[in-house]
Design a protein around this motif. Structure first.
Motif, mmCIF file in Angstrom:
data_model
loop_
_atom_site.group_PDB
_atom_site.id
_atom_site.type_symbol
_atom_site.label_atom_id
_atom_site.label_comp_id
_atom_site.label_asym_id
_atom_site.label_seq_id
_atom_site.Cartn_x
_atom_site.Cartn_y
_atom_site.Cartn_z
ATOM 1 N N SER A 1 -1.622 9.861 8.157
ATOM 2 C CA SER A 1 -1.656 10.330 9.562
ATOM 3 C C SER A 1 -3.114 10.430 9.933
ATOM 4 O O SER A 1 -3.991 10.444 9.065
ATOM 5 C CB SER A 1 -1.217 11.646 9.986
ATOM 6 O OG SER A 1 -1.531 12.647 8.962
ATOM 7 N N ALA A 2 -3.400 10.187 11.348
ATOM 8 C CA ALA A 2 -4.848 10.410 11.804
ATOM 9 C C ALA A 2 -4.760 10.851 13.047
ATOM 10 O O ALA A 2 -4.026 10.959 13.566
ATOM 11 C CB ALA A 2 -5.398 8.986 11.493
ATOM 12 N N LYS B 1 -11.741 -1.621 3.686
ATOM 13 C CA LYS B 1 -10.914 -1.449 5.127
ATOM 14 C C LYS B 1 -10.052 -2.805 5.212
ATOM 15 O O LYS B 1 -10.950 -3.774 5.515
ATOM 16 C CB LYS B 1 -11.848 -1.209 6.366
ATOM 17 C CG LYS B 1 -12.228 0.308 6.070
ATOM 18 C CD LYS B 1 -12.959 0.850 7.452
ATOM 19 C CE LYS B 1 -14.331 0.295 7.175
ATOM 20 N NZ LYS B 1 -15.274 0.735 8.351
ATOM 21 N N PRO B 2 -8.855 -2.721 5.670
ATOM 22 C CA PRO B 2 -7.961 -3.893 5.737
ATOM 23 C C PRO B 2 -8.205 -4.377 7.280
ATOM 24 O O PRO B 2 -8.538 -3.243 7.983
ATOM 25 C CB PRO B 2 -6.656 -3.430 5.724
ATOM 26 C CG PRO B 2 -6.751 -1.951 5.795
ATOM 27 C CD PRO B 2 -7.951 -1.769 5.266
ATOM 28 N N ALA C 1 -8.202 2.874 3.817
ATOM 29 C CA ALA C 1 -9.235 2.406 2.843
ATOM 30 C C ALA C 1 -9.485 3.669 2.166
ATOM 31 O O ALA C 1 -9.618 3.800 0.874
ATOM 32 C CB ALA C 1 -10.482 2.177 3.445
ATOM 33 N N SER C 2 -9.746 4.869 2.706
ATOM 34 C CA SER C 2 -10.062 6.406 1.940
ATOM 35 C C SER C 2 -8.602 6.544 1.088
ATOM 36 O O SER C 2 -8.996 7.362 0.086
ATOM 37 C CB SER C 2 -10.176 7.481 3.027
ATOM 38 O OG SER C 2 -9.173 7.718 3.741
ATOM 39 N N THR C 3 -7.557 6.149 1.462
ATOM 40 C CA THR C 3 -6.235 6.808 0.772
ATOM 41 C C THR C 3 -6.082 5.760 -0.487
ATOM 42 O O THR C 3 -5.667 6.474 -1.344
ATOM 43 C CB THR C 3 -5.128 6.488 1.927
ATOM 44 O OG1 THR C 3 -4.913 7.322 2.641
ATOM 45 C CG2 THR C 3 -3.728 6.915 0.866
ATOM 46 N N THR C 4 -6.456 4.550 -0.269
ATOM 47 C CA THR C 4 -6.177 3.559 -1.298
ATOM 48 C C THR C 4 -7.291 3.365 -2.224
ATOM 49 O O THR C 4 -7.115 2.635 -3.328
ATOM 50 C CB THR C 4 -5.740 2.254 -0.754
ATOM 51 O OG1 THR C 4 -6.588 1.596 -0.170
ATOM 52 C CG2 THR C 4 -4.487 2.382 -0.014
ATOM 53 N N LEU D 1 0.811 -1.251 0.153
ATOM 54 C CA LEU D 1 -0.211 -0.004 0.166
ATOM 55 C C LEU D 1 0.831 1.389 -0.027
ATOM 56 O O LEU D 1 1.240 1.708 -0.933
ATOM 57 C CB LEU D 1 -1.061 0.082 1.227
ATOM 58 C CG LEU D 1 -1.595 -1.223 1.627
ATOM 59 C CD1 LEU D 1 -2.376 -0.920 2.967
ATOM 60 C CD2 LEU D 1 -2.759 -1.500 0.503
ATOM 61 N N LEU D 2 1.313 1.894 1.076
ATOM 62 C CA LEU D 2 1.436 3.313 1.384
ATOM 63 C C LEU D 2 2.778 3.525 1.742
ATOM 64 O O LEU D 2 3.395 2.493 2.337
ATOM 65 C CB LEU D 2 0.288 3.854 2.167
ATOM 66 C CG LEU D 2 0.280 2.925 3.416
ATOM 67 C CD1 LEU D 2 0.491 3.764 4.743
ATOM 68 C CD2 LEU D 2 -0.905 2.394 3.289
#
Length: 97
Positions: A7-8, A40-41, A33-36, A2-3
Motif C-alpha cells: 500500500s502507498a 525502481k521498475p 523498490a523499497s519492498t524488494t 515480485l509481491l
C-alpha cells in the motif's frame, strides 16, 4: 516476479479529488523498490486515480527484459487531501513481444 500486495499514499491537490497517473506510478514504483530491494521498475498508469474508496485502476509494470505485469491499484481510504491505496501485482507476467 515480485509481491503479493502493498500500500502507498500521496497528497492530493485540494481542488482536485484525484491523484495524477504519474504520481500513482511513481509511488507504486518506489514502494516496490523499497519492498524488494531492487531498482525502481517502470510503471505506467492509464489515467488519474479518483479519490473515492473502492475505485480501482490497472497499471502496467515493464521489466528490464521487456516482459510486463499487470498491477491493480485500489483506493482504500481518503483522508482530507490524501488518497490511500493498496496495489497488487498479477501472479504471472506476459512475455516480451
Amino acid at each position: 516476479m515480485l509481491l503479493a500486495g502493498c500500500s502507498a499514499s500521496g497528497d492530493l491537490e485540494k481542488s482536485e479529488p484525484k491523484m495524477s497517473a504519474e504520481k500513482v506510478a511513481t509511488l507504486v514504483s518506489e514502494k516496490l523498490a523499497s519492498t524488494t530491494g531492487r531498482p525502481k521498475p517502470d510503471i505506467s498508469c492509464p489515467e488519474d486515480l479518483v479519490g473515492k474508496v473502492g475505485t480501482t485502476m490497472r497499471c502496467k509494470l515493464t521489466a528490464s527484459d521487456g516482459s510486463t505485469l499487470g498491477v491493480t491499484v485500489k483506493v482504500t481510504s481518503v483522508d482530507g487531501d490524501q488518497i490511500n491505496f493498496d496495489f497488487e501485482a498479477d501472479a504471472t507476467a506476459s512475455p516480451a513481444s
